[in-house]
Design an enzyme around this catalytic site. Structure first.
Site, PDB file in Angstrom:
ATOM      1  N   PRO A   2      68.786  20.131  36.917  1.00  0.00           N
ATOM      2  CA  PRO A   2      67.910  21.108  37.582  1.00  0.00           C
ATOM      3  C   PRO A   2      66.584  20.471  38.002  1.00  0.00           C
ATOM      4  O   PRO A   2      65.998  19.710  37.238  1.00  0.00           O
ATOM      5  CB  PRO A   2      67.682  22.160  36.503  1.00  0.00           C
ATOM      6  CG  PRO A   2      68.797  21.991  35.539  1.00  0.00           C
ATOM      7  CD  PRO A   2      69.169  20.544  35.583  1.00  0.00           C
ATOM      8  N   GLU A   3      66.169  20.756  39.226  1.00  0.00           N
ATOM      9  CA  GLU A   3      64.902  20.246  39.737  1.00  0.00           C
ATOM     10  C   GLU A   3      63.964  21.435  39.937  1.00  0.00           C
ATOM     11  O   GLU A   3      64.274  22.543  39.504  1.00  0.00           O
ATOM     12  CB  GLU A   3      65.146  19.475  41.043  1.00  0.00           C
ATOM     13  CG  GLU A   3      66.172  18.346  40.862  1.00  0.00           C
ATOM     14  CD  GLU A   3      66.464  17.576  42.148  1.00  0.00           C
ATOM     15  OE1 GLU A   3      65.601  17.532  43.037  1.00  0.00           O
ATOM     16  OE2 GLU A   3      67.568  17.021  42.253  1.00  0.00           O
ATOM     17  N   LYS A  55      59.785  19.716  35.983  1.00  0.00           N
ATOM     18  CA  LYS A  55      61.101  20.276  35.662  1.00  0.00           C
ATOM     19  C   LYS A  55      61.101  20.928  34.280  1.00  0.00           C
ATOM     20  O   LYS A  55      62.157  21.199  33.720  1.00  0.00           O
ATOM     21  CB  LYS A  55      62.158  19.167  35.707  1.00  0.00           C
ATOM     22  CG  LYS A  55      62.251  18.454  37.052  1.00  0.00           C
ATOM     23  CD  LYS A  55      63.278  17.340  36.984  1.00  0.00           C
ATOM     24  CE  LYS A  55      63.100  16.357  38.123  1.00  0.00           C
ATOM     25  NZ  LYS A  55      63.936  15.160  37.953  1.00  0.00           N
ATOM     26  N   ARG A 258      70.002   5.228  41.044  1.00  0.00           N
ATOM     27  CA  ARG A 258      70.439   6.552  41.481  1.00  0.00           C
ATOM     28  C   ARG A 258      71.106   6.442  42.852  1.00  0.00           C
ATOM     29  O   ARG A 258      70.635   5.702  43.725  1.00  0.00           O
ATOM     30  CB  ARG A 258      69.227   7.511  41.603  1.00  0.00           C
ATOM     31  CG  ARG A 258      68.391   7.640  40.335  1.00  0.00           C
ATOM     32  CD  ARG A 258      69.169   8.184  39.163  1.00  0.00           C
ATOM     33  NE  ARG A 258      69.727   9.505  39.402  1.00  0.00           N
ATOM     34  CZ  ARG A 258      69.046  10.640  39.255  1.00  0.00           C
ATOM     35  NH1 ARG A 258      67.778  10.620  38.871  1.00  0.00           N
ATOM     36  NH2 ARG A 258      69.621  11.795  39.475  1.00  0.00           N
TER      37      ARG A 258
END
Ligand SMILES: [Zn+2]
Length: 269
Positions: A2-3, A55, A258
């Site tokens: 979740p961002e 976050k 990433r």
């Protein structure tokens, strides 16, 4: 993970449903959390407000302490009634007045919930970077934070001490919107490029929030519902599919460990 839009969605719902109530009982089903929640005296305090920082989700309590939670990879923070059916992977349950319950569920157990005092909360705040929805998120301030950095702009955007709340999904989407290669050295962006990045970051986060967040797996809001923003994404996890702007096939590349998604034509280096 979740961002900002996902955590903000949960924070708003929690604020709506729990502000003004008090935590009356805490049950912990995970030794890791037991340690984090049990270090201090037991929780028995009113919830003054629920805020998001980066976050993280923070419940400001009337005994000056703060319950700080992070969903990490797979956590869910749900608002339920005490007698609602059990939720899977329950790690901690906070029972409030009037049978309301905050349930922290997490199959992979990377998420955290910790009670900290006011000084630690100040320290925690100061370690996080600019909030993208605040008036501090300006071209000038972002330029200052990027100055002298040789890492790729993609990597810089994920650095929570530069900008708080942006993760892999919204970083890729913002760079596409701003037509910037994720590989550009962060400190080399000119004024115009940083200005368009600031606008793009705000835009993709706002769109994400409007759609209730992005769900690619485990994210759900405080009522257990998935978000809908995955339908609006232009590059993230769309490798090989046509760029919505120029029809060139989207490429992906690992940058700073990433996977990054970008259009090789619109986002030329
Ligand atoms: Zn393109």
């Amino acid at each position: 993970m979740p961002e900002l839009p996902e955590v903000e969605t949960v924070a708003r719902r929690l604020r709506e449903t729990t502000r003004g109530l008090a935590i009356r009982a805490v049950e912990v089903f995970d030794p890791k959390l037991d340690h984090l929640l049990g270090e201090q005296s037991p929780l028995d305090a009113g919830i003054l407000d629920v805020v998001r920082r980066g976050k993280f989700l923070a419940l400001l309590l009337d005994d000056d302490r703060v319950l700080v939670m992070h969903m990490m990879m797979s956590g869910r923070i749900l608002v339920r009634r005490v007698d609602d059916p059990p939720d899977k992977y329950l790690r901690a349950a906070f029972t409030l007045d009037g049978q309301t319950q905050i349930r922290f569920c997490d199959p992979r157990r990377f998420g955290t919930a910790r009670v900290i005092g006011p000084d630690d909360y100040k320290g925690f705040q100061s370690r996080l970077g600019i909030e993208p929805f605040s008036r501090h998120f300006t071209t000038r301030n972002l330029t200052r934070r990027l100055e002298g950095r040789t890492v790729a702009i993609k990597t810089a955007l994920l650095n929570q001490s530069i900008l708080a709340g942006v993760g892999n999904i919204y970083a890729d989407e913002a760079l596409w919107r701003a037509r910037l290669s994720p590989l550009l050295p962060a400190g080399k962006l000119d004024h115009r490029q940083v200005a368009s990045l600031v606008r793009a970051v705000r835009r993709v986060l706002r769109d994400g929030l409007k759609a209730g967040g992005t769900t690619f797996g485990s994210y759900a809001d405080a009522d257990g519902r998935p978000g809908e923003n995955q339908q609006n994404l232009n590059v993230f996890r769309r490798t090989g599919r046509p760029c919505p702007r120029c029809r060139t096939a989207i490429e992906s590349e690992v940058i700073g460990s990433r996977t990054s998604h970008f259009c090789p034509r619109c986002q030329r280096r």
